[in-house]
Scaffold this motif. Structure first.
Motif, short mmCIF file in Angstrom:
data_model
loop_
_atom_site.label_atom_id
_atom_site.label_comp_id
_atom_site.label_asym_id
_atom_site.label_seq_id
_atom_site.Cartn_x
_atom_site.Cartn_y
_atom_site.Cartn_z
N GLY A 1 0.77 -1.23 0.00
CA GLY A 1 0.00 0.00 0.00
C GLY A 1 0.80 1.28 0.00
N CYS A 2 2.09 1.22 0.35
CA CYS A 2 2.77 2.50 0.58
C CYS A 2 3.90 2.81 -0.39
CB CYS A 2 3.29 2.58 2.01
SG CYS A 2 4.79 1.66 2.34
N ALA B 1 -0.95 -5.43 -4.61
CA ALA B 1 0.10 -4.45 -4.87
C ALA B 1 -0.48 -3.19 -5.48
CB ALA B 1 1.16 -5.06 -5.79
N THR B 2 -1.01 -2.31 -4.63
CA THR B 2 -1.65 -1.11 -5.18
C THR B 2 -0.68 0.03 -5.40
OG1 THR B 2 -2.21 -0.46 -2.96
CG2 THR B 2 -3.94 -1.56 -4.22
N ALA B 3 0.44 0.01 -4.73
CA ALA B 3 1.34 1.15 -4.80
C ALA B 3 2.30 1.07 -5.98
CB ALA B 3 2.10 1.30 -3.49
N ILE B 4 1.97 0.27 -6.97
CA ILE B 4 2.80 0.23 -8.17
C ILE B 4 1.87 0.15 -9.37
CG2 ILE B 4 3.10 -2.31 -8.04
CD1 ILE B 4 6.00 -1.74 -9.10
N SER B 5 2.15 0.98 -10.35
CA SER B 5 1.26 1.00 -11.52
C SER B 5 1.81 0.06 -12.59
CB SER B 5 1.17 2.42 -12.08
OG SER B 5 2.43 2.79 -12.58
#
Lengths: 342, 511
Positions: free
Chosen positions: A41-42, A61-65
């Motif tokens: 998240g960070c 894995a939201t903190a990587i596009s």
């Protein structure tokens, strides 16, 4: 199947299974990488990959596009290696910060002394080779090769880290134990032994909070090492040490602890016998160590707990510490496993 | 170019203007010392990547909303859906205020290493308030009784219950900008958002409210970055010894300030807005807030000389009763709220008695009385039967019934010749230090004393479109809906209770 992860520019390598995240494998291998939330998240653990592919299956894995992934960035807390991977760490990393607190190595020691301190507990002094030193933290343990077998046994250091020309251990002599039998029957000063370490995360937090220590049996060892270390640092912390033994004959090192206590301004030692024998000369506490802790403690809110001993004793003592208000996050322990289950 | 290199180049764009003074540039000043600090940069992300990340999160979230509104899944639990009318009225303001606070931080005090993080957090907070407004809009469109959801924004401003959060938010954003960071990033975000967003999201999910569950999770995915901002700020402050007593003061204040706002709200929501219970709210709070934050996070600060909060023991023991006392207030004063209430059942009381021994002894009678006052034809309203509303605290705006009505710690305190009412040692401690921040706020009685209850409901605007039926109802499905006339027939006129006894608090007593 596991893959090799290499951290550049330092060339530090470790193994990582496909089921494991790279961050988890690094931490398990004693390598400290920077991280934040540990769940994608960070972005604190985002790094550049130089070689190799990773996947994020089952991770959030939201903190990587996607475009970052295409550009070869990876979130280590969520990334599983699909093949060998080379990571380019950000340039403000230093090699020193990757290292475990003390280097792990295998080395030879000489058995210098073996003393029975109770009917079934032996104190061992192992000397390092001339000029050799061992670095460890109070509370850590080493493994020792049992002569005549290919087995290793783990014991906590009982001496202060400052006395780094030797290793002192306390071993409980178990009937039929491979190392116990060696100690009882064949061990003699001068024997050469192989050890490896140091290992373990059991250590005193760097705070000013009051300390409650609880030990039973040979769980005395890391606690004595911690006390010696605190005395070495001239700590002014409030310390109380509860030690549970069955009867008077199981109690040892009272003089050594008293000597350490004289170097610590706010130290109390409270030994207790759970099953005193009729002929025991004893005017101290009796009963289960948990009841003794309960009687001697007011609120333990804010205090820290350090426990070492058999699992049953630790579980019971942890419950009492929490009942007295100690935060779960301030309780650290080292449950020792008997050789039978090790 | 490597990201770190590019990042350093961006940082090099920092300059000190010659055409305005430092003070003119920063607009506000701070009493904390950051001039010599060399903060650790918590993130190295550019706006382009940041936007892509957030877009990805939004895509996932709105896909859930879109799908679930078409799929006609099972109706969510009505207790939950009704209670969230009040629940959500509290949140949007927090997010919006947080966005403003980050703008102030970036402008006034942020060293260049921290500024990027603050600016992204500012955008996050705007995103969060949009997400929450969107849930409200969604529920207004899809919930079977939209009345109440349509006025959530207004109610967040005029409801006496929402004033607990509102006053805390206003207190946070009007503080010294660095203190705002401590209140917001260290206390709201680091201490409370896990228990609040994750705990509430799991409860939302158990009660069929997928929209809110997804909203809270996508919000929480940004919070770790905010916690890192908070830690980077604190670490920078800790580099200068002059800051230690200032940090201690701020932490002592904000620990209590959050306990009486976020803590109170969380305990109420998690114990009383749910039907399907797992852990008690107190158990959740002990694990997520007290063990993790006051146990773990504070431990990192102790070597710098920071001590545990002044009122820690009180905060912990309060939790035995806080949710029940708050529920008594919320349910007892239902005509000044805007949702349908669902009182707890006998079976639920047994669960409470098990989790909170002594519960029935202190709160059983209230619930029996409540049950006897739900029929509009009986002309009995619980608020009147209880003897009216109690006093309210000048600092936290909670009624003076805490920790439990029979042992409440409400007190009067005279400041510059005028009497003020405070609920606890913690709020009195805060009031004494900065009374001027709190004396201007008007209490419920300043606004409504002498008015008949139905007039108040009408003035608040909590009336349905027919102009006579109340939005709030004492049951989910009353035999007949209460109208303003029903309330009027109960003849309850708001009367200010006598002030509590004078304070005996000694602020100099040892911590």
């Amino acid at each position: 199947m596991s893959h090799t992860v290499t951290l550049q520019p330092f060339g530090v390598e470790f193994e990582c299974g496909e089921e494991e995240t790279i961050l988890a494998a690094a931490l398990r291998s004693g390598i400290s990488l920077r991280y934040g939330c540990k769940h994608g998240g960070c972005g604190s653990c985002k790094v550049q990959l130089r070689e190799g592919e990773v996947d994020y299956e089952g991770e959030h894995a939201t903190a990587i596009s996607e475009s970052e992934q295409d550009a070869g960035l990876a979130l280590l807390c969520c990334a599983h290696p699909s093949e060998d991977v080379v990571v380019e760490l950000p340039d403000d990393y230093t090699e020193a910060e990757l290292q475990p607190r003390f280097p792990v190595r295998e080395f030879s020691v000489e058995l210098a002394q073996k003393n029975l301190v109770t009917h079934d507990t032996m104190h061992l002094v192992l000397s390092l080779r001339a000029g050799d030193r061992v670095e460890f933290g109070a509370g850590q343990f080493i493994e020792i090769a049992a002569p005549g077998s290919d087995e290793w046994r783990a014991y906590s250091m009982a001496n202060a880290p400052a006395t780094n020309d030797r290793i002192e251990l306390m071993t409980k002599l178990l009937p039929g134990g491979v190392f116990s039998e060696y100690l009882k029957q064949r061990a003699a000063p001068g024997d050469q032994l192989s050890v490896r370490g140091p290992f373990g995360q059991f250590q005193i937090a760097d705070t000013a909070a009051p300390i409650v220590m609880v030990a039973g049996g040979s769980g005395m060892a890391p606690i004595v090492s911690m006390l010696a270390d605190l005395a070495e640092q001239q700590s002014g912390r409030d310390i109380v040490f509860y030690y549970g033994a069955r009867s008077r004959r199981d109690l040892f090192w009272l003089d050594e602890i008293a000597a350490l206590g004289r170097r610590l301004p706010l130290f109390r030692f409270i030994p207790a016998l759970s099953e005193p024998q009729p002929d025991d000369v004893w005017d101290g506490e009796t009963g289960l160590i948990t009841d003794v802790i309960r009687r001697h403690s007011d609120s333990l809110r804010g205090a820290e707990g350090y426990l070492c001993g058999p699992p049953g004793m630790i579980d019971a003592a942890v419950a009492v510490l929490k009942e007295k208000g100690m935060f779960n996050s301030r309780i650290r322990f080292d449950k020792f496993l008997s050789t039978a289950s090790y | 170019m490597k990201i770190t290199e590019a990042y350093d180049r961006v940082k090099d764009l920092e300059w000190e203007p010659t055409y305005i003074t430092k003070e003119e540039k920063s607009v506000e000043t701070t009493r904390f010392h950051l001039e010599n600090a060399t903060p650790h940069d918590p993130f190295k992300t550019f706006v382009r990547e940041y936007c892509e990340q957030e877009l990805e999160k939004d895509d996932r979230h709105y896909a859930v909303l879109e799908a679930s509104s078409r799929l006609n899944t099972k109706e969510p639990d009505p207790r939950w859906m009704e209670a969230m009318k009040f629940g959500l009225s509290n949140l949007v303001g927090v997010e919006y205020a947080a966005a403003r606070a980050m703008g102030r931080m970036a402008r006034t005090v942020a060293p260049v290493e921290l500024r990027q993080g603050y600016m992204m957090q500012m955008l996050d907070e705007m995103r969060h308030s949009n997400l929450e407004m969107n849930v409200i809009r969604h529920h207004m469109k899809h919930w079977k009784d939209p009345a109440g959801y349509d006025i959530v924004a207004k109610a967040g401003v005029n409801s006496v219950g929402s004033s607990i959060f509102r006053s805390m938010v206003e207190d946070t954003m009007t503080s010294d900008p660095v203190e705002t960071s401590i209140g917001l990033q260290t206390f709201i975000e680091t201490a409370y958002t896990n228990v609040f967003f994750i705990g509430l999201s799991s409860a939302a999910s158990r009660h069929g409210d997928d929209m809110l569950a997804s909203t809270l999770l996508t919000i929480q995915s940004d919070e770790a970055r905010h916690m890192a901002n908070g830690w980077a700020t604190l670490s920078a402050l800790l580099q200068d010894d002059r800051n230690i007593p200032l940090i201690q003061d701020a932490m002592d204040k904000w620990s209590w300030r959050m306990h009486v706002s976020f803590g109170t709200g969380n305990l109420l929501f998690a114990d009383y807005f749910v039907r399907d219970r797992q852990e008690s709210a107190k158990e959740m709070m002990m694990r997520w807030v007290f063990d993790d934050f006051y146990g773990g996070f504070y431990q990192k600060l102790e070597k710098f000389g920071i001590k545990p909060p002044k009122f820690l023991d009180q905060m912990i023991s309060d939790q035995d009763w806080t949710s029940h006392s708050t529920a008594l207030y919320l349910f007892g004063a239902w005509p000044v709220f805007f949702h349908r209430f669902d009182p707890i059942s006998g079976e639920e009381m047994e669960w409470f008695e098990k989790k909170y021994p002594g519960f029935y002894n202190y709160f059983g009678q209230f619930w029996e009385a409540y049950g006897a006052c739900t029929d509009a034809d009986e002309k009995k309203i619980i608020l009147k039967e209880l003897g009216g509303l109690p006093n309210f605290c000048q600092v936290c705006h909670r009624p003076t019934i805490f920790p439990r009505p029979d042992i409440n710690t409400g007190r009067s305190y005279v400041h510059k010749g005028k009497n003020y009412i405070l609920c606890s040692d913690g709020c009195e401690h805060i009031f004494r230090k900065e009374a001027d921040r709190y004396i201007v706020s008007k209490s419920f009685y300043d606004l409504y004393e002498g008015m008949e209850l139905s007039q108040i409901t009408q003035q608040l605007g909590y009336v349905r479109d027919d102009g006579k039926t109340l939005m709030a109802q004492p049951l989910l499905e009353p035999k007949r809906m209460w109208t303003l006339d029903d309330v009027k027939r109960c003849e309850y006129v708001v009367k200010r209770p006598p002030p509590p006894p004078l304070s005996t608090y000694n602020p100099d007593a040892a911590r």
